[in-house]
Design a protein around this motif. Structure first.
Motif, mmCIF file in Angstrom:
data_model
loop_
_atom_site.group_PDB
_atom_site.id
_atom_site.type_symbol
_atom_site.label_atom_id
_atom_site.label_comp_id
_atom_site.label_asym_id
_atom_site.label_seq_id
_atom_site.Cartn_x
_atom_site.Cartn_y
_atom_site.Cartn_z
ATOM 1 N N ARG A 9 9.539 -2.678 -6.024
ATOM 2 C CA ARG A 9 10.836 -3.331 -5.881
ATOM 3 C C ARG A 9 11.807 -2.330 -5.238
ATOM 4 O O ARG A 9 11.939 -1.190 -5.710
ATOM 5 N N ASN A 10 12.460 -2.771 -4.174
ATOM 6 C CA ASN A 10 13.443 -1.929 -3.505
ATOM 7 C C ASN A 10 14.710 -1.825 -4.342
ATOM 8 O O ASN A 10 15.184 -2.812 -4.913
ATOM 9 N N LYS A 83 19.791 5.988 -13.351
ATOM 10 C CA LYS A 83 20.450 5.115 -12.374
ATOM 11 C C LYS A 83 19.422 4.293 -11.605
ATOM 12 O O LYS A 83 19.584 3.081 -11.417
ATOM 13 N N VAL A 84 18.350 4.952 -11.143
ATOM 14 C CA VAL A 84 17.315 4.235 -10.395
ATOM 15 C C VAL A 84 16.649 3.181 -11.267
ATOM 16 O O VAL A 84 16.452 2.033 -10.834
ATOM 17 N N ILE A 85 16.309 3.539 -12.497
ATOM 18 C CA ILE A 85 15.668 2.562 -13.379
ATOM 19 C C ILE A 85 16.661 1.465 -13.760
ATOM 20 O O ILE A 85 16.282 0.287 -13.886
ATOM 21 N N GLY A 86 17.933 1.815 -13.916
ATOM 22 C CA GLY A 86 18.940 0.787 -14.165
ATOM 23 C C GLY A 86 19.065 -0.176 -12.993
ATOM 24 O O GLY A 86 19.175 -1.400 -13.181
ATOM 25 N N ASP A 87 19.019 0.355 -11.772
ATOM 26 C CA ASP A 87 19.043 -0.511 -10.582
ATOM 27 C C ASP A 87 17.791 -1.381 -10.515
ATOM 28 O O ASP A 87 17.850 -2.550 -10.102
ATOM 29 N N PHE A 88 16.675 -0.814 -10.926
ATOM 30 C CA PHE A 88 15.413 -1.564 -10.964
ATOM 31 C C PHE A 88 15.507 -2.712 -11.970
ATOM 32 O O PHE A 88 15.124 -3.862 -11.671
ATOM 33 N N ALA A 91 17.591 -5.317 -10.488
ATOM 34 C CA ALA A 91 16.896 -6.011 -9.397
ATOM 35 C C ALA A 91 15.932 -7.060 -9.931
ATOM 36 O O ALA A 91 15.719 -8.100 -9.289
ATOM 37 N N LEU A 92 15.345 -6.798 -11.100
ATOM 38 C CA LEU A 92 14.449 -7.770 -11.732
ATOM 39 C C LEU A 92 15.208 -8.775 -12.593
ATOM 40 O O LEU A 92 14.582 -9.667 -13.179
#
Length: 288
Positions: A9-10, A83-88, A91-92
């Protein structure tokens, strides 16, 4: 057995690789791995949980198959991992989930909980520390680097990335060796051998001090929001020792604490036991 899908997932800072299984409308369990591994560590657990839950296990930035910017254009800190996992998660479109936190996954997942406490339905901590009592004497080289981030201190931490330490100290210490598949540590060693991976990991070793600094905030979150918590702990872990599990009861009196005769990577030898404990715990707390 539920089929496991392998997806990406981007997100704004790259592309997150993740494993997923279970029904799309089932309650979500988010599995967060630690050092020096990847979502591969959940290969045995995912199918056992997916009969009741939608199970999602991403690779953290700097680990496994997740792609994030090169060091120098992206700071490898725990704030940025979260932050990246929060954005992930965004995104889901995940608005409610239980989290399994292990090792580096603990400060990552607990940052998510601080940012959105309303989303976290329960916490399963498998050797995922949030208390100073949980740190063993094996942390001293890292703590010396935190106190004095000089080049020689950084180099003294490099041994933690060696194949010998990963195999014998991370995986085999405190475990029954004949039950530990070589696949896990062999894959971890290969990932760490990639160009630049060692410097990313040394950056994270230095930034681990930010997690210790956040322990009071994590503990305040426990007291305020009282998430159901199961601490299932490999009691022979050379890094995160049993007092770290027992300390959860200081802030969460109803926390369930379960010790296993296992090492740091308890899933390598006790996946069935952990799955059974998790299923009982989640269902007892009205999740699934």
């Amino acid at each position: 057995m539920m089929k496991v899908s392998y997806r990406t997932r981007n997100v704004p800072d790259g592309e997150v690789f993740y494993r997923e299984a279970g029904l799309a409308k089932a309650p979500v369990v988010l599995l967060l791995h630690g050092f020096p591994t990847s979502s591969h560590m959940f290969r045995d657990l995912i199918p056992k949980l997916a009969t009741h839950y939608r199970v999602i296990a991403p690779d953290l930035p700097g680990f496994g198959l997740t792609r994030t910017p090169a060091r120098g254009t992206f700071d490898y800190t725990f704030d940025n991992l979260a932050k990246v996992i929060g954005d992930f998660v965004d995104a889901l479109d995940l608005h409610s989930y239980a989290i399994y936190i292990f090792d580096y996954g603990a400060p990552t997942g607990l940052r998510l909980a601080l940012a959105h406490p309303e989303r976290v339905t329960a916490i399963v901590s498998q050797n995922g520390n949030a208390y100073i009592e949980g740190l063993s004497d094996a942390w001293e080289p890292w703590q010396a680097y935190w106190r004095e981030p000089a080049v020689e201190r950084r180099e003294a931490c490099r041994d933690a990335l060696s194949a010998d330490v990963i195999r014998n100290f991370q995986y085999l210490h405190g475990a029954e060796p004949g039950l530990v598949s070589p696949d896990g540590y062999t894959l971890d060693i290969a990932y760490l051998a990639r160009p630049g991976a060692d410097e990313i990991q040394l950056d994270l070793i230095l930034d681990y001090r930010s997690n210790v600094a956040l322990y009071p905030a994590f503990q305040a979150y426990f007291r305020k929001h009282l998430p159901p918590l199961l601490a299932v702990w490999g009691k022979n872990d050379p890094f995160f020792i049993p007092p770290g599990a027992e300390a959860y009861r200081r802030d969460l009196p109803d926390a369930r604490i379960q010790f296993l005769d296992a090492g740091h990577f308890a899933l390598e030898t006790h996946a069935q036991e952990i799955a059974s404990l998790m299923l009982e715990f989640l269902q007892t707390n009205g999740i699934g």
